[in-house]
Design an enzyme around this catalytic site. Sequence first.
Site, short mmCIF file in Angstrom:
data_model
loop_
_atom_site.label_atom_id
_atom_site.label_comp_id
_atom_site.label_asym_id
_atom_site.label_seq_id
_atom_site.Cartn_x
_atom_site.Cartn_y
_atom_site.Cartn_z
N HIS A 85 0.94 -1.20 0.04
CA HIS A 85 -0.11 -0.14 0.13
C HIS A 85 0.95 1.20 0.07
O HIS A 85 1.82 1.40 0.71
CB HIS A 85 -0.88 -0.07 1.14
N GLU A 151 -3.93 1.97 -7.05
CA GLU A 151 -4.34 3.21 -6.20
C GLU A 151 -3.46 4.35 -6.56
O GLU A 151 -2.31 4.31 -5.70
CB GLU A 151 -4.00 2.61 -4.88
P1 PGA Z 1 -9.67 6.16 0.46
O1 PGA Z 1 -8.57 5.11 0.56
O2 PGA Z 1 -10.93 5.23 -0.06
O3 PGA Z 1 -9.83 6.58 1.53
O4 PGA Z 1 -9.07 6.78 -0.70
C1 PGA Z 1 -8.25 3.81 -0.30
C2 PGA Z 1 -7.03 3.34 0.31
O5 PGA Z 1 -5.89 3.91 0.71
O6 PGA Z 1 -7.04 2.04 0.55
#
Ligand code: PGA
Length: 225
Positions: A85, A151
């Site tokens: 992440h 992401e």
């Molecule tokens: P968010 O976070 O939905 O608050 O943008 C997603 C994540 O970091 O997994």
Amino acid sequence: MEKIVVVNHKMHLSYDEMLKYIDDTRDMKDDFIVCPSSLYLPYFVKAGYAVCAQNVYAYNNGAYTGEISPLQVKSLGCDYVMIGHSERRDIFSEDDGLINEKVKCCLDNGLKVIFCVGESLKDMDNYKDVIFKQISLGLDGIDGDIYISYEPVWAIGSGITPTKERLEEIVSYIKSLRDVPVLYGGSVNSHNIALLNEISSLSGFLVGTSGLDVLELRRIIEVVK
Ligand code: PGA
């Protein structure tokens, strides 16, 4: 294939709030994979949820004060682990080499890995270079049960999401490197989920902030499932 919803609690919820969350979401427990704080993993396992650890170390045991291991997580009854992440990469300085070792150890323990990739704001135009490096180094020598979660760092917690066209292009680039199921994460909420859900190359969503709000989560699941 039905799309999946993964909910990342990050470092949120007190003990009482976590118990209330279980009470409030119990009827939806088969509809999402929960990534609670590692302290709360056993509570969600016992309550019958599909559970994902937010992070593990790269070895099964040893003198690593403060860490949790893939073996421990698997023996507890968790099926998934999230690795790479952007908060782990940026705040805790995890590099591609360490991430690669973590993924290997998780797969050796029979855990499914949700492997996160994504470019920062300054690399928006260069996303291919960033994602190529993250995948080629992070997944070097690995051929296993993996999801890739795209992401973009600039979309996490910002309320901003990539356009549908950009997402389609990036998902297709990721699949050209690794033909595995790809998820999207970054500001997914009840307002944008219908549009995001139209992207047929996506296999699901990774939800942060909105997944802590039970009503929001319910709406998101209603659209996806
Ligand atoms: P968010 O976070 O939905 O608050 O943008 C997603 C994540 O970091 O997994």
